[in-house]
Write a protein that holds these residues in place. Structure first.
Motif, PDB file in Angstrom:
ATOM      1  N   LYS A 272      24.124  -9.252  47.296  1.00  0.00           N
ATOM      2  CA  LYS A 272      24.024  -9.086  48.872  1.00  0.00           C
ATOM      3  C   LYS A 272      23.879  -7.579  49.365  1.00  0.00           C
ATOM      4  CE  LYS A 272      27.439 -10.113  51.838  1.00  0.00           C
ATOM      5  NZ  LYS A 272      28.285 -10.864  52.707  1.00  0.00           N
ATOM      6  N   ASN A 273      24.696  -6.732  48.397  1.00  0.00           N
ATOM      7  CA  ASN A 273      24.754  -5.276  48.719  1.00  0.00           C
ATOM      8  C   ASN A 273      23.237  -4.569  48.200  1.00  0.00           C
ATOM      9  OD1 ASN A 273      27.320  -5.179  50.198  1.00  0.00           O
ATOM     10  ND2 ASN A 273      28.361  -4.592  48.138  1.00  0.00           N
ATOM     11  N   ILE A 274      22.629  -5.436  47.691  1.00  0.00           N
ATOM     12  CA  ILE A 274      21.392  -4.824  47.292  1.00  0.00           C
ATOM     13  C   ILE A 274      20.612  -4.410  48.601  1.00  0.00           C
ATOM     14  CG2 ILE A 274      19.154  -5.067  46.130  1.00  0.00           C
ATOM     15  CD1 ILE A 274      20.664  -6.574  44.148  1.00  0.00           C
ATOM     16  N   LYS A 275      20.361  -5.250  49.209  1.00  0.00           N
ATOM     17  CA  LYS A 275      19.533  -5.080  50.698  1.00  0.00           C
ATOM     18  C   LYS A 275      20.139  -4.008  51.615  1.00  0.00           C
ATOM     19  CE  LYS A 275      17.044  -9.365  51.022  1.00  0.00           C
ATOM     20  NZ  LYS A 275      16.824 -10.778  51.851  1.00  0.00           N
ATOM     21  N   LYS A 276      21.694  -4.138  51.737  1.00  0.00           N
ATOM     22  CA  LYS A 276      22.405  -2.946  52.268  1.00  0.00           C
ATOM     23  C   LYS A 276      22.094  -1.789  51.857  1.00  0.00           C
ATOM     24  CE  LYS A 276      26.880  -4.005  53.396  1.00  0.00           C
ATOM     25  NZ  LYS A 276      28.139  -4.074  53.124  1.00  0.00           N
ATOM     26  N   PHE A 277      22.071  -1.638  50.547  1.00  0.00           N
ATOM     27  CA  PHE A 277      21.705  -0.200  49.842  1.00  0.00           C
ATOM     28  C   PHE A 277      20.478   0.238  50.045  1.00  0.00           C
ATOM     29  CE2 PHE A 277      25.584   0.272  46.424  1.00  0.00           C
ATOM     30  CZ  PHE A 277      26.335  -0.338  47.458  1.00  0.00           C
ATOM     31  N   ILE A 278      19.544  -0.737  50.267  1.00  0.00           N
ATOM     32  CA  ILE A 278      18.210  -0.194  50.200  1.00  0.00           C
ATOM     33  C   ILE A 278      18.021   0.357  51.745  1.00  0.00           C
ATOM     34  CG2 ILE A 278      15.805  -0.806  50.726  1.00  0.00           C
ATOM     35  CD1 ILE A 278      16.225  -3.164  48.501  1.00  0.00           C
ATOM     36  N   LYS A 279      18.594  -0.271  52.591  1.00  0.00           N
ATOM     37  CA  LYS A 279      18.851   0.366  53.974  1.00  0.00           C
ATOM     38  C   LYS A 279      19.245   1.523  54.289  1.00  0.00           C
ATOM     39  CE  LYS A 279      18.451  -4.380  56.388  1.00  0.00           C
ATOM     40  NZ  LYS A 279      19.064  -5.250  57.421  1.00  0.00           N
ATOM     41  N   ILE A 280      20.293   1.794  53.539  1.00  0.00           N
ATOM     42  CA  ILE A 280      21.256   2.966  53.510  1.00  0.00           C
ATOM     43  C   ILE A 280      20.511   4.087  52.830  1.00  0.00           C
ATOM     44  CG2 ILE A 280      23.316   4.231  52.569  1.00  0.00           C
ATOM     45  CD1 ILE A 280      24.943   1.602  52.788  1.00  0.00           C
ATOM     46  N   PHE A 281      19.696   3.802  51.762  1.00  0.00           N
ATOM     47  CA  PHE A 281      19.011   4.797  50.910  1.00  0.00           C
ATOM     48  C   PHE A 281      17.888   5.452  51.734  1.00  0.00           C
ATOM     49  CE2 PHE A 281      20.525   3.143  46.415  1.00  0.00           C
ATOM     50  CZ  PHE A 281      21.953   3.343  46.914  1.00  0.00           C
ATOM     51  N   ASN A 282      17.216   4.414  52.292  1.00  0.00           N
ATOM     52  CA  ASN A 282      16.098   4.925  53.382  1.00  0.00           C
ATOM     53  C   ASN A 282      16.471   5.614  54.500  1.00  0.00           C
ATOM     54  OD1 ASN A 282      13.629   3.870  52.157  1.00  0.00           O
ATOM     55  ND2 ASN A 282      13.944   1.669  52.780  1.00  0.00           N
ATOM     56  N   LYS A 283      17.328   4.809  55.063  1.00  0.00           N
ATOM     57  CA  LYS A 283      18.003   5.791  56.422  1.00  0.00           C
ATOM     58  C   LYS A 283      18.264   7.118  56.108  1.00  0.00           C
ATOM     59  CE  LYS A 283      21.092   5.162  60.358  1.00  0.00           C
ATOM     60  NZ  LYS A 283      22.271   4.448  60.870  1.00  0.00           N
ATOM     61  N   ASN A 284      19.078   7.166  55.221  1.00  0.00           N
ATOM     62  CA  ASN A 284      19.729   8.746  54.675  1.00  0.00           C
ATOM     63  C   ASN A 284      18.620   9.494  53.970  1.00  0.00           C
ATOM     64  OD1 ASN A 284      22.435   8.693  55.808  1.00  0.00           O
ATOM     65  ND2 ASN A 284      22.283   6.838  54.895  1.00  0.00           N
ATOM     66  N   LYS A 285      17.653   8.979  53.375  1.00  0.00           N
ATOM     67  CA  LYS A 285      16.187   9.645  52.740  1.00  0.00           C
ATOM     68  C   LYS A 285      17.094  10.284  51.394  1.00  0.00           C
ATOM     69  CE  LYS A 285      14.032  11.306  56.903  1.00  0.00           C
ATOM     70  NZ  LYS A 285      13.515  12.264  57.853  1.00  0.00           N
ATOM     71  N   ILE A 286      17.704   9.349  50.743  1.00  0.00           N
ATOM     72  CA  ILE A 286      18.190   9.638  49.491  1.00  0.00           C
ATOM     73  C   ILE A 286      17.325  10.082  48.266  1.00  0.00           C
ATOM     74  CG2 ILE A 286      19.804   8.852  47.660  1.00  0.00           C
ATOM     75  CD1 ILE A 286      21.092   9.367  50.161  1.00  0.00           C
ATOM     76  N   SER A 287      17.460  11.177  47.553  1.00  0.00           N
ATOM     77  CA  SER A 287      16.638  11.622  46.661  1.00  0.00           C
ATOM     78  C   SER A 287      17.180  11.229  45.445  1.00  0.00           C
ATOM     79  CB  SER A 287      16.573  12.871  46.313  1.00  0.00           C
ATOM     80  OG  SER A 287      16.166  13.589  47.804  1.00  0.00           O
ATOM     81  N   LEU A 288      18.477  11.079  45.034  1.00  0.00           N
ATOM     82  CA  LEU A 288      19.050  10.617  43.781  1.00  0.00           C
ATOM     83  C   LEU A 288      20.442   9.871  44.047  1.00  0.00           C
ATOM     84  CD1 LEU A 288      19.384  12.782  40.420  1.00  0.00           C
ATOM     85  CD2 LEU A 288      21.395  11.880  41.512  1.00  0.00           C
ATOM     86  N   VAL A 289      20.744   8.735  43.200  1.00  0.00           N
ATOM     87  CA  VAL A 289      21.664   8.057  43.338  1.00  0.00           C
ATOM     88  C   VAL A 289      22.467   8.115  42.317  1.00  0.00           C
ATOM     89  CG1 VAL A 289      22.542   5.622  43.367  1.00  0.00           C
ATOM     90  CG2 VAL A 289      20.589   6.430  44.682  1.00  0.00           C
ATOM     91  N   HIS A 290      23.921   8.405  42.484  1.00  0.00           N
ATOM     92  CA  HIS A 290      24.806   8.764  41.219  1.00  0.00           C
ATOM     93  C   HIS A 290      26.051   7.873  41.526  1.00  0.00           C
ATOM     94  CE1 HIS A 290      27.407  11.773  39.019  1.00  0.00           C
ATOM     95  NE2 HIS A 290      27.615  10.555  38.400  1.00  0.00           N
ATOM     96  N   ALA A 291      25.907   6.685  40.600  1.00  0.00           N
ATOM     97  CA  ALA A 291      26.871   5.647  40.827  1.00  0.00           C
ATOM     98  C   ALA A 291      28.155   5.975  39.735  1.00  0.00           C
ATOM     99  CB  ALA A 291      26.474   4.375  40.269  1.00  0.00           C
ATOM    100  N   ARG A 292      29.571   5.734  40.085  1.00  0.00           N
ATOM    101  CA  ARG A 292      30.484   5.882  39.388  1.00  0.00           C
ATOM    102  C   ARG A 292      31.249   4.787  39.150  1.00  0.00           C
ATOM    103  NH1 ARG A 292      31.467  11.558  38.904  1.00  0.00           N
ATOM    104  NH2 ARG A 292      30.135  12.938  40.268  1.00  0.00           N
ATOM    105  N   SER A 293      31.052   3.695  39.460  1.00  0.00           N
ATOM    106  CA  SER A 293      31.861   2.568  39.154  1.00  0.00           C
ATOM    107  C   SER A 293      30.650   1.341  39.174  1.00  0.00           C
ATOM    108  CB  SER A 293      32.683   2.073  40.328  1.00  0.00           C
ATOM    109  OG  SER A 293      33.473   1.079  39.872  1.00  0.00           O
ATOM    110  N   ARG A 294      31.172   0.324  38.315  1.00  0.00           N
ATOM    111  CA  ARG A 294      30.112  -0.738  37.951  1.00  0.00           C
ATOM    112  C   ARG A 294      29.634  -1.797  39.006  1.00  0.00           C
ATOM    113  NH1 ARG A 294      34.327  -2.805  33.719  1.00  0.00           N
ATOM    114  NH2 ARG A 294      35.639  -2.508  35.452  1.00  0.00           N
ATOM    115  N   ALA A 295      30.632  -2.426  39.608  1.00  0.00           N
ATOM    116  CA  ALA A 295      30.237  -3.175  40.832  1.00  0.00           C
ATOM    117  C   ALA A 295      29.081  -2.604  41.707  1.00  0.00           C
ATOM    118  CB  ALA A 295      31.385  -3.772  41.497  1.00  0.00           C
ATOM    119  N   PRO A 296      29.356  -1.562  42.362  1.00  0.00           N
ATOM    120  CA  PRO A 296      28.419  -1.185  43.298  1.00  0.00           C
ATOM    121  C   PRO A 296      27.201  -0.461  42.480  1.00  0.00           C
ATOM    122  CG  PRO A 296      30.400   0.441  43.162  1.00  0.00           C
ATOM    123  CD  PRO A 296      30.876  -0.795  42.639  1.00  0.00           C
TER     124      PRO A 296
END
Length: 387
Positions: free
Chosen positions: A74-98
């Protein structure tokens, strides 16, 4: 020169409570403030959120700490919206679930995705390995130590040459006594001890069995048997919430072994430089190898005697032997830990001074905060300028 002006870097972590990974998020975010990148942190919340905001780092609060597959999907769609809204250029994940959610969101938007492996990379069941495997899907994979990198390579059949090894770092300037009023350290020592002559032995770690609290209690019990006049106070600090059962076990064990008068089990201490500087010996007796072990370098940065397990990442951070910067003992070995504590308690001022100098030098040359941040920035530059 890299042309990365105004590009937004988002670090994703389940929560911002006090811990090694969380501190690294704060440190990298603070460093990025002085570059052409804009730092953003996505988290579920936590006590360090306000610190991030005071540093001028944008924080996005969303429920991302759930591990069940439905929430991750379910969070995939949420993240797509967040990345688009904040004009994200690079994603740095530090934990497995997110990381799973952010991986698929980044993939959908064709945004570079990198990971840092902070935790254990031990062999596991098929399902656990599948769950962990998202940490290897990044355009770059960062490990916090050579030990962690080797474990990733061995247990996940991943080319070690494709792993960026970036040890955690600390700023030695933050651990100088000059940063504190003359009486602040003395007042904390008085609060933690029964008399001015007591040595303070500090064990700062999460209240969980693998951190070695039981081993420490048993070692200090052995010391008290050998010397009834031994004058010390042992302080445990960590997050008590949710760990009441284990803490109750530690209290019962200390009563049984007759050292409850020596021991204080306390809540998290927010000012760790002050805690280190107010102590004489720092224990880090983990019975499972530490992927890195931030306490080891923080204790050395403060110029304090560190005694840690001779395993995992601590083998890389503490110089043992003739020109030692601290002491390593055989992992999960009660006798060796007892002997090392006994030896450290008997050091004279000159010996302590020499170890202090070597400890601070070791950290400043090999585990500086600046070095960690610059190496991470190099990864960001490399990925953004290649893709």
């Amino acid at each position: 020169m890299p042309q990365n002006k105004n590009k937004n870097i988002i670090q994703i972590i389940p929560n911002m409570e006090i811990g090694g990974a969380e501190k690294t998020v704060l440190e990298i975010g603070s460093f990025l403030k002085n570059t052409s990148y804009k730092p953003i942190v996505l988290t579920s919340g936590g006590r360090m959120v306000e610190i991030l905001r005071k540093k001028g780092i944008k924080v996005l609060i969303h429920k991302i700490d759930q591990k069940n597959p439905y929430s991750i999907y379910k969070n995939i769609k949420k993240f797509i919206k967040i990345f688009n809204k904040n004009k994200i250029s690079l994603v740095h994940a530090r934990s497995r679930a997110p990381a799973w959610s952010s991986y698929y969101a980044a993939k959908a938007l064709k945004i570079p995705f990198i990971t840092t492996w902070h935790g254990h990379a031990e062999n596991a069941t098929f399902l656990k390995k599948k769950y962990n495997s998202v940490m290897l899907k990044g355009n770059a994979v960062i490990a916090n130590s050579e030990y962690t990198a080797k474990k990733i390579s061995l247990n996940y059949q991943f080319d070690i040459n494709k792993i960026d090894i970036i040890p955690r770092g600390v700023n030695c300037e933050d651990f100088k006594t000059i940063n504190f009023p003359n009486n602040e350290i003395l007042n904390l020592r008085k609060k933690w001890t029964k008399n001015n002559n007591q040595k303070i032995i500090l064990l700062p770690a999460r209240y969980t069995r693998w951190k070695g609290h039981e081993l420490a209690i048993k070692a200090l019990s052995e010391l008290s048997k050998k010397n009834a006049n031994l004058n010390f106070s042992i302080i445990f600090v960590g997050n008590k919430k949710g760990n009441e059962k284990y803490i109750n076990h530690l209290e019962k064990l200390s009563n049984k072994l007759g050292i409850s008068n020596y021991l204080r089990i306390l809540e998290n201490f927010d000012n760790m430089p002050l805690a280190y500087l107010s102590s004489d010996i720092i224990l880090y007796p983990s019975i499972v190898p530490e992927p890195f072990g931030r306490v080891s370098i923080e204790a050395q940065a403060a110029g304090k005697i560190i005694i840690a397990s001779d395993d995992g990442g601590t083998k890389e951070t503490i110089v043992d032997g003739i020109n030692n910067s601290g002491f390593r003992f055989k992992s999960n070995n009660l006798d060796d830990l007892t002997n090392k504590i006994d030896f450290a308690l008997k050091l004279n001022d000159g010996e302590i001074s020499n170890i202090t100098k070597r400890a601070i030098k070791n950290v400043s040359e090999n585990f500086s905060l600046e070095n960690m941040c610059k190496k991470t920035l190099d990864v960001y530059d490399r990925i953004l300028n290649v893709l």
